[in-house]
Motif scaffolding. Structure first.
Motif, mmCIF file in Angstrom:
data_model
loop_
_atom_site.group_PDB
_atom_site.id
_atom_site.type_symbol
_atom_site.label_atom_id
_atom_site.label_comp_id
_atom_site.label_asym_id
_atom_site.label_seq_id
_atom_site.Cartn_x
_atom_site.Cartn_y
_atom_site.Cartn_z
ATOM 1 N N SER A 1 -25.475 19.731 -20.600
ATOM 2 C CA SER A 1 -26.629 20.442 -21.125
ATOM 3 C C SER A 1 -27.807 20.107 -20.218
ATOM 4 C CB SER A 1 -26.906 19.992 -22.559
ATOM 5 O OG SER A 1 -28.041 20.635 -23.058
ATOM 6 N N ILE A 2 -28.444 21.135 -19.664
ATOM 7 C CA ILE A 2 -29.612 20.927 -18.812
ATOM 8 C C ILE A 2 -30.824 21.493 -19.546
ATOM 9 C CG2 ILE A 2 -30.735 21.484 -16.620
ATOM 10 C CD1 ILE A 2 -27.981 21.471 -15.329
ATOM 11 N N SER A 3 -31.767 20.633 -19.823
ATOM 12 C CA SER A 3 -32.972 21.003 -20.582
ATOM 13 C C SER A 3 -32.607 21.690 -21.899
ATOM 14 C CB SER A 3 -33.887 21.890 -19.742
ATOM 15 O OG SER A 3 -34.271 21.215 -18.568
ATOM 16 N N GLY A 4 -31.560 21.195 -22.554
ATOM 17 C CA GLY A 4 -31.142 21.715 -23.853
ATOM 18 C C GLY A 4 -30.235 22.927 -23.801
ATOM 19 N N THR A 5 -29.940 23.448 -22.618
ATOM 20 C CA THR A 5 -29.083 24.623 -22.481
ATOM 21 C C THR A 5 -27.689 24.203 -22.016
ATOM 22 O OG1 THR A 5 -31.004 25.946 -21.852
ATOM 23 C CG2 THR A 5 -28.831 26.846 -21.310
ATOM 24 N N PRO A 6 -26.638 24.542 -22.793
ATOM 25 C CA PRO A 6 -25.276 24.228 -22.346
ATOM 26 C C PRO A 6 -24.966 24.965 -21.051
ATOM 27 C CG PRO A 6 -25.293 24.988 -24.626
ATOM 28 C CD PRO A 6 -26.659 25.227 -24.077
ATOM 29 N N ILE A 7 -24.284 24.281 -20.156
ATOM 30 C CA ILE A 7 -23.988 24.876 -18.852
ATOM 31 C C ILE A 7 -22.637 24.381 -18.351
ATOM 32 C CG2 ILE A 7 -25.167 23.100 -17.516
ATOM 33 C CD1 ILE A 7 -26.228 25.397 -15.744
ATOM 34 N N PRO B 1 -30.277 17.612 -10.477
ATOM 35 C CA PRO B 1 -31.519 18.387 -10.578
ATOM 36 C C PRO B 1 -32.575 17.690 -11.441
ATOM 37 C CG PRO B 1 -29.895 19.268 -12.075
ATOM 38 C CD PRO B 1 -29.215 18.174 -11.296
ATOM 39 N N GLN B 2 -32.136 16.671 -12.155
ATOM 40 C CA GLN B 2 -33.002 15.884 -13.036
ATOM 41 C C GLN B 2 -32.326 14.534 -13.240
ATOM 42 O OE1 GLN B 2 -32.880 18.460 -16.496
ATOM 43 N NE2 GLN B 2 -31.301 17.218 -17.448
ATOM 44 N N ASN B 3 -32.997 13.600 -13.899
ATOM 45 C CA ASN B 3 -32.345 12.339 -14.233
ATOM 46 C C ASN B 3 -31.200 12.636 -15.194
ATOM 47 O OD1 ASN B 3 -34.132 10.912 -12.641
ATOM 48 N ND2 ASN B 3 -35.490 10.408 -14.336
ATOM 49 N N ILE B 4 -30.054 12.029 -14.942
ATOM 50 C CA ILE B 4 -28.866 12.287 -15.760
ATOM 51 C C ILE B 4 -28.481 10.999 -16.471
ATOM 52 C CG2 ILE B 4 -26.424 12.941 -15.703
ATOM 53 C CD1 ILE B 4 -27.059 14.644 -13.232
ATOM 54 N N PRO B 5 -28.446 11.033 -17.812
ATOM 55 C CA PRO B 5 -28.062 9.830 -18.552
ATOM 56 C C PRO B 5 -26.578 9.509 -18.378
ATOM 57 C CG PRO B 5 -29.004 11.524 -20.021
ATOM 58 C CD PRO B 5 -28.841 12.129 -18.667
ATOM 59 N N ALA B 6 -26.237 8.262 -18.623
ATOM 60 C CA ALA B 6 -24.839 7.827 -18.553
ATOM 61 C C ALA B 6 -23.995 8.622 -19.543
ATOM 62 C CB ALA B 6 -24.745 6.333 -18.860
ATOM 63 N N ASN B 7 -22.777 8.907 -19.132
ATOM 64 C CA ASN B 7 -21.765 9.549 -19.983
ATOM 65 C C ASN B 7 -22.265 10.833 -20.641
ATOM 66 O OD1 ASN B 7 -20.136 7.348 -19.284
ATOM 67 N ND2 ASN B 7 -20.958 6.163 -20.976
ATOM 68 N N SER B 8 -22.938 11.664 -19.848
ATOM 69 C CA SER B 8 -23.453 12.932 -20.360
ATOM 70 C C SER B 8 -22.814 14.142 -19.679
ATOM 71 C CB SER B 8 -24.970 12.986 -20.194
ATOM 72 O OG SER B 8 -25.314 12.928 -18.830
ATOM 73 N N ASN C 1 -30.407 9.360 -10.861
ATOM 74 C CA ASN C 1 -31.787 9.820 -10.708
ATOM 75 C C ASN C 1 -31.809 11.167 -10.017
ATOM 76 O OD1 ASN C 1 -32.978 7.489 -11.858
ATOM 77 N ND2 ASN C 1 -32.687 6.400 -9.930
ATOM 78 N N ILE C 2 -32.899 11.898 -10.194
ATOM 79 C CA ILE C 2 -33.068 13.205 -9.572
ATOM 80 C C ILE C 2 -32.830 13.089 -8.052
ATOM 81 C CG2 ILE C 2 -35.566 12.954 -9.273
ATOM 82 C CD1 ILE C 2 -35.762 15.973 -10.005
ATOM 83 N N ASN C 3 -32.137 14.064 -7.504
ATOM 84 C CA ASN C 3 -31.788 14.187 -6.085
ATOM 85 C C ASN C 3 -30.761 13.176 -5.585
ATOM 86 O OD1 ASN C 3 -33.362 16.474 -5.628
ATOM 87 N ND2 ASN C 3 -35.189 15.232 -5.343
ATOM 88 N N ASN C 4 -30.152 12.400 -6.477
ATOM 89 C CA ASN C 4 -29.034 11.528 -6.088
ATOM 90 C C ASN C 4 -27.737 12.319 -6.183
ATOM 91 O OD1 ASN C 4 -30.824 9.431 -5.832
ATOM 92 N ND2 ASN C 4 -29.985 8.217 -7.491
ATOM 93 N N PRO C 5 -26.722 11.972 -5.369
ATOM 94 C CA PRO C 5 -25.423 12.635 -5.503
ATOM 95 C C PRO C 5 -24.862 12.427 -6.919
ATOM 96 C CG PRO C 5 -25.501 11.342 -3.500
ATOM 97 C CD PRO C 5 -26.731 10.987 -4.286
ATOM 98 N N ILE C 6 -24.266 13.479 -7.446
ATOM 99 C CA ILE C 6 -23.660 13.403 -8.778
ATOM 100 C C ILE C 6 -22.303 12.723 -8.652
ATOM 101 C CG2 ILE C 6 -22.751 14.745 -10.707
ATOM 102 C CD1 ILE C 6 -24.999 16.752 -10.240
ATOM 103 N N ASN C 7 -22.166 11.560 -9.306
ATOM 104 C CA ASN C 7 -20.924 10.786 -9.314
ATOM 105 C C ASN C 7 -20.238 10.979 -10.655
ATOM 106 O OD1 ASN C 7 -21.089 9.425 -6.718
ATOM 107 N ND2 ASN C 7 -22.901 8.458 -7.587
ATOM 108 N N LEU C 8 -18.990 11.377 -10.617
ATOM 109 C CA LEU C 8 -18.242 11.730 -11.818
ATOM 110 C C LEU C 8 -17.036 10.821 -11.997
ATOM 111 C CD1 LEU C 8 -18.354 15.506 -10.945
ATOM 112 C CD2 LEU C 8 -19.767 14.355 -12.661
ATOM 113 N N GLY C 9 -16.888 10.288 -13.200
ATOM 114 C CA GLY C 9 -15.723 9.490 -13.522
ATOM 115 C C GLY C 9 -15.935 8.018 -13.302
ATOM 116 N N PRO C 10 -14.848 7.257 -13.359
ATOM 117 C CA PRO C 10 -13.458 7.710 -13.295
ATOM 118 C C PRO C 10 -12.985 8.314 -14.616
ATOM 119 C CG PRO C 10 -13.529 5.327 -13.473
ATOM 120 C CD PRO C 10 -14.951 5.790 -13.403
ATOM 121 N N VAL C 11 -12.312 9.460 -14.513
ATOM 122 C CA VAL C 11 -11.759 10.138 -15.674
ATOM 123 C C VAL C 11 -10.241 10.021 -15.629
ATOM 124 C CG1 VAL C 11 -13.721 11.678 -16.030
ATOM 125 C CG2 VAL C 11 -11.898 12.387 -14.489
#
Length: 180
Positions: free
Chosen positions: A157-163, A79-86, A113-123
């Motif tokens: 945290s999205i825009s400072g709100t834990p989610i 939904p927004q730019n997502i920093p690494a390891n966040s 980047n915004i509107n890119n698929p969310i890639n998670l891991g490897p965990v």
């Protein structure tokens, strides 16, 4: 040097190189291995992120004594730019035959980047699985995603709100289990 001796030396060198690669790999399993998963995701504010979206779950094994890992290319879009390891991610699997829950968890993601698929891991798994252990994504598809019903949990945290984002789903029924 004769052709026979040259051929013998080449075969010996090839065999030694193969043995070295196998020794360094730490496992003879065919990993990484990918499976299709179907997810419905809803967050702690009540927003539905995706319904019945297809993602890809991939296993890997670093070998040695390190825990095996899982990575998810999710059907969710950033939904927004997502920093690494966040993004803290837990991928819940179930061990075939025993029903034992096996979690893979960590805070590992590439920047997105915004509107890119969310890639998670490897965990990583919480501990190393024994050779021959088979797991699959825990099937939670019979009910809506919630704090008590999920196969994938993402906290951030999205825009400072834990989610928290809960994803209920299942692995493609026709696909094989992940084998470590």
């Amino acid at each position: 040097m004769s052709r026979t001796k040259l051929a013998s030396a080449g075969i010996a060198c090839s065999a030694a190189a193969f043995a070295a690669v196998m020794a360094l790999s730490g496992t003879a399993n065919a990993v990484p291995d990918s499976r299709s998963v179907n997810l419905t995701c809803k967050d702690s504010t009540g927003t539905t992120w995706v319904t019945g979206g297809t993602g890809t779950l991939t296993s890997s094994d670093p070998g040695g004594t390190a825990a095996q890992k899982m990575k998810l290319i999710s059907p969710l879009l950033a939904p927004q730019n997502i920093p690494a390891n966040s993004l803290t991610t837990t991928i819940r699997t179930i061990q075939t035959g025993t029903g034992t829950v096996r979690d893979f968890t960590g805070t590992v993601n590439l920047p997105m980047n915004i509107n890119n698929p969310i890639n998670l891991g490897p965990v990583a798994g919480t501990s190393r699985l024994a050779a021959g252990t088979n797991v699959r994504l825990q099937d939670t598809s019979a009910a809506a995603p919630s704090a008590s019903n999920w196969s994938v949990l993402i906290t951030t945290s999205i825009s400072g709100t834990p989610i928290s984002i809960w994803c209920a789903g299942k692995q493609d029924a026709a696909s094989a289990d992940f084998s470590f």
